[in-house]
Motif scaffolding. Sequence first.
Motif, PDB file in Angstrom:
ATOM      1  N   ALA A  45      24.069  30.477   4.115  1.00 31.38           N
ATOM      2  CA  ALA A  45      23.913  31.674   4.952  1.00 31.38           C
ATOM      3  C   ALA A  45      22.518  31.721   5.569  1.00 31.38           C
ATOM      4  O   ALA A  45      22.362  32.048   6.749  1.00 31.38           O
ATOM      5  CB  ALA A  45      24.182  32.928   4.128  1.00 31.38           C
ATOM      6  N   MET A  46      21.496  31.375   4.779  1.00 23.55           N
ATOM      7  CA  MET A  46      20.129  31.384   5.309  1.00 23.55           C
ATOM      8  C   MET A  46      19.971  30.324   6.392  1.00 23.55           C
ATOM      9  O   MET A  46      19.312  30.578   7.403  1.00 23.55           O
ATOM     10  CB  MET A  46      19.119  31.163   4.179  1.00 23.55           C
ATOM     11  CG  MET A  46      17.687  31.360   4.622  1.00 23.55           C
ATOM     12  SD  MET A  46      17.402  33.087   5.085  1.00 23.55           S
ATOM     13  CE  MET A  46      15.712  33.025   5.561  1.00 23.55           C
ATOM     14  N   ARG A  47      20.559  29.164   6.196  1.00 20.03           N
ATOM     15  CA  ARG A  47      20.483  28.131   7.234  1.00 20.03           C
ATOM     16  C   ARG A  47      21.142  28.632   8.516  1.00 20.03           C
ATOM     17  O   ARG A  47      20.637  28.392   9.616  1.00 20.03           O
ATOM     18  CB  ARG A  47      21.124  26.830   6.748  1.00 20.03           C
ATOM     19  CG  ARG A  47      20.246  26.073   5.769  1.00 20.03           C
ATOM     20  CD  ARG A  47      20.741  24.657   5.521  1.00 20.03           C
ATOM     21  NE  ARG A  47      22.079  24.604   4.946  1.00 20.03           N
ATOM     22  CZ  ARG A  47      22.340  24.665   3.643  1.00 20.03           C
ATOM     23  NH1 ARG A  47      21.357  24.759   2.770  1.00 20.03           N
ATOM     24  NH2 ARG A  47      23.585  24.607   3.223  1.00 20.03           N
ATOM     25  N   SER A  48      22.234  29.350   8.398  1.00 21.24           N
ATOM     26  CA  SER A  48      22.899  29.905   9.572  1.00 21.24           C
ATOM     27  C   SER A  48      22.030  30.964  10.254  1.00 21.24           C
ATOM     28  O   SER A  48      21.924  31.001  11.483  1.00 21.24           O
ATOM     29  CB  SER A  48      24.251  30.508   9.166  1.00 21.24           C
ATOM     30  OG  SER A  48      24.921  31.028  10.286  1.00 21.24           O
ATOM     31  N   ILE A  49      21.400  31.810   9.458  1.00 19.13           N
ATOM     32  CA  ILE A  49      20.484  32.816  10.008  1.00 19.13           C
ATOM     33  C   ILE A  49      19.343  32.128  10.745  1.00 19.13           C
ATOM     34  O   ILE A  49      18.949  32.542  11.836  1.00 19.13           O
ATOM     35  CB  ILE A  49      19.945  33.743   8.892  1.00 19.13           C
ATOM     36  CG1 ILE A  49      21.057  34.661   8.387  1.00 19.13           C
ATOM     37  CG2 ILE A  49      18.746  34.552   9.378  1.00 19.13           C
ATOM     38  CD1 ILE A  49      20.714  35.408   7.109  1.00 19.13           C
ATOM     39  N   ASN A  50      18.811  31.061  10.158  1.00 21.48           N
ATOM     40  CA  ASN A  50      17.695  30.353  10.785  1.00 21.48           C
ATOM     41  C   ASN A  50      18.075  29.770  12.141  1.00 21.48           C
ATOM     42  O   ASN A  50      17.248  29.738  13.052  1.00 21.48           O
ATOM     43  CB  ASN A  50      17.161  29.256   9.855  1.00 21.48           C
ATOM     44  CG  ASN A  50      16.428  29.833   8.670  1.00 21.48           C
ATOM     45  OD1 ASN A  50      15.935  30.951   8.709  1.00 21.48           O
ATOM     46  ND2 ASN A  50      16.369  29.070   7.594  1.00 21.48           N
ATOM     47  N   VAL A  51      19.312  29.322  12.278  1.00 23.73           N
ATOM     48  CA  VAL A  51      19.767  28.807  13.580  1.00 23.73           C
ATOM     49  C   VAL A  51      19.801  29.942  14.602  1.00 23.73           C
ATOM     50  O   VAL A  51      19.300  29.797  15.720  1.00 23.73           O
ATOM     51  CB  VAL A  51      21.160  28.142  13.458  1.00 23.73           C
ATOM     52  CG1 VAL A  51      21.755  27.860  14.829  1.00 23.73           C
ATOM     53  CG2 VAL A  51      21.057  26.853  12.641  1.00 23.73           C
ATOM     54  N   THR A  52      20.343  31.071  14.211  1.00 18.59           N
ATOM     55  CA  THR A  52      20.440  32.182  15.161  1.00 18.59           C
ATOM     56  C   THR A  52      19.084  32.829  15.437  1.00 18.59           C
ATOM     57  O   THR A  52      18.878  33.398  16.500  1.00 18.59           O
ATOM     58  CB  THR A  52      21.441  33.256  14.682  1.00 18.59           C
ATOM     59  OG1 THR A  52      21.005  33.786  13.439  1.00 18.59           O
ATOM     60  CG2 THR A  52      22.837  32.682  14.547  1.00 18.59           C
ATOM     61  N   GLN A  54      16.414  31.315  16.080  1.00 20.31           N
ATOM     62  CA  GLN A  54      15.694  30.515  17.067  1.00 20.31           C
ATOM     63  C   GLN A  54      16.211  30.740  18.487  1.00 20.31           C
ATOM     64  O   GLN A  54      16.007  29.910  19.366  1.00 20.31           O
ATOM     65  CB  GLN A  54      15.789  29.030  16.704  1.00 20.31           C
ATOM     66  CG  GLN A  54      15.093  28.721  15.409  1.00 20.31           C
ATOM     67  CD  GLN A  54      15.277  27.284  14.984  1.00 20.31           C
ATOM     68  OE1 GLN A  54      15.338  26.391  15.805  1.00 20.31           O
ATOM     69  NE2 GLN A  54      15.372  27.063  13.690  1.00 20.31           N
ATOM     70  N   ARG A  55      16.810  31.856  18.719  1.00 18.89           N
ATOM     71  CA  ARG A  55      17.319  32.214  20.040  1.00 18.89           C
ATOM     72  C   ARG A  55      16.380  33.218  20.699  1.00 18.89           C
ATOM     73  O   ARG A  55      15.492  33.772  20.060  1.00 18.89           O
ATOM     74  CB  ARG A  55      18.731  32.765  19.904  1.00 18.89           C
ATOM     75  CG  ARG A  55      19.675  31.678  19.402  1.00 18.89           C
ATOM     76  CD  ARG A  55      21.103  32.038  19.565  1.00 18.89           C
ATOM     77  NE  ARG A  55      21.918  30.922  19.078  1.00 18.89           N
ATOM     78  CZ  ARG A  55      23.096  31.060  18.563  1.00 18.89           C
ATOM     79  NH1 ARG A  55      23.643  32.250  18.467  1.00 18.89           N
ATOM     80  NH2 ARG A  55      23.769  30.017  18.147  1.00 18.89           N
ATOM     81  N   PRO A  56      16.587  33.461  22.000  1.00 21.86           N
ATOM     82  CA  PRO A  56      15.631  34.290  22.760  1.00 21.86           C
ATOM     83  C   PRO A  56      15.247  35.655  22.179  1.00 21.86           C
ATOM     84  O   PRO A  56      14.057  35.974  22.211  1.00 21.86           O
ATOM     85  CB  PRO A  56      16.309  34.431  24.129  1.00 21.86           C
ATOM     86  CG  PRO A  56      17.067  33.149  24.271  1.00 21.86           C
ATOM     87  CD  PRO A  56      17.589  32.849  22.880  1.00 21.86           C
ATOM     88  N   PRO A  57      16.160  36.465  21.632  1.00 20.35           N
ATOM     89  CA  PRO A  57      15.678  37.790  21.203  1.00 20.35           C
ATOM     90  C   PRO A  57      14.493  37.736  20.242  1.00 20.35           C
ATOM     91  O   PRO A  57      13.473  38.379  20.478  1.00 20.35           O
ATOM     92  CB  PRO A  57      16.910  38.422  20.554  1.00 20.35           C
ATOM     93  CG  PRO A  57      18.062  37.773  21.243  1.00 20.35           C
ATOM     94  CD  PRO A  57      17.623  36.346  21.479  1.00 20.35           C
ATOM     95  N   LEU A  58      14.598  36.973  19.170  1.00 25.35           N
ATOM     96  CA  LEU A  58      13.488  36.915  18.219  1.00 25.35           C
ATOM     97  C   LEU A  58      12.317  36.121  18.776  1.00 25.35           C
ATOM     98  O   LEU A  58      11.159  36.505  18.583  1.00 25.35           O
ATOM     99  CB  LEU A  58      13.933  36.312  16.882  1.00 25.35           C
ATOM    100  CG  LEU A  58      12.828  36.249  15.817  1.00 25.35           C
ATOM    101  CD1 LEU A  58      12.280  37.645  15.496  1.00 25.35           C
ATOM    102  CD2 LEU A  58      13.327  35.563  14.559  1.00 25.35           C
ATOM    103  N   MET A  59      12.590  35.044  19.488  1.00 28.51           N
ATOM    104  CA  MET A  59      11.492  34.225  20.018  1.00 28.51           C
ATOM    105  C   MET A  59      10.681  35.001  21.060  1.00 28.51           C
ATOM    106  O   MET A  59       9.450  34.932  21.073  1.00 28.51           O
ATOM    107  CB  MET A  59      12.027  32.919  20.624  1.00 28.51           C
ATOM    108  CG  MET A  59      12.654  31.978  19.609  1.00 28.51           C
ATOM    109  SD  MET A  59      11.503  31.423  18.335  1.00 28.51           S
ATOM    110  CE  MET A  59      11.968  32.417  16.943  1.00 28.51           C
TER     111      MET A  59
END
Length: 154
Positions: A45-52, A54-59
């Motif tokens: 689950a954490m690996r999946s969160i880490n992928v998401t 790295q998308r524009p909203p958080l970046m």
Amino acid sequence: MTRQWDVLTTAAVIGSGLLSGVFFAFSAFVMSGLRRLPDPDGAAAMRSINVTAQRPPLMIALFGVSALCVAMIVRAMVTWPQPGAAWLLAGALLTIAGGLGVTVAVNVPLNNRLEAGAVTWSRFVAGWEPANHARTVLCLLGCAVLLVGAVRRL
């Protein structure tokens, strides 16, 4: 130019609070929820969160707020004798240290190690959570100190 600086300062205060809120969510309940899962499921689950993540909203939030804080550092230095300058400088440094500094120095390397299978879930959590607590507190303090700087300029 003062109006533009005021808008940038307001955006830095709000952005710092936003980052603190994101990090707080992980400290307050996301990681607790992941720890309740069996280790392989929590790690997945954490690996999946880490992928998401790295998308524009958080970046945009992370790097945009850092850029706004750099602008606050410039504002503070250019207007050093004026009220609030030291507060703006301190708030910007706290936010950059928490939002970008801790993330780049601790959280991202741990995320990368988790992705590569180079760390167990329990060791990941043992390092990741305290770093996340630190960035939560640093960004919250940064927000408060930036706000004091903004109010002192009025």
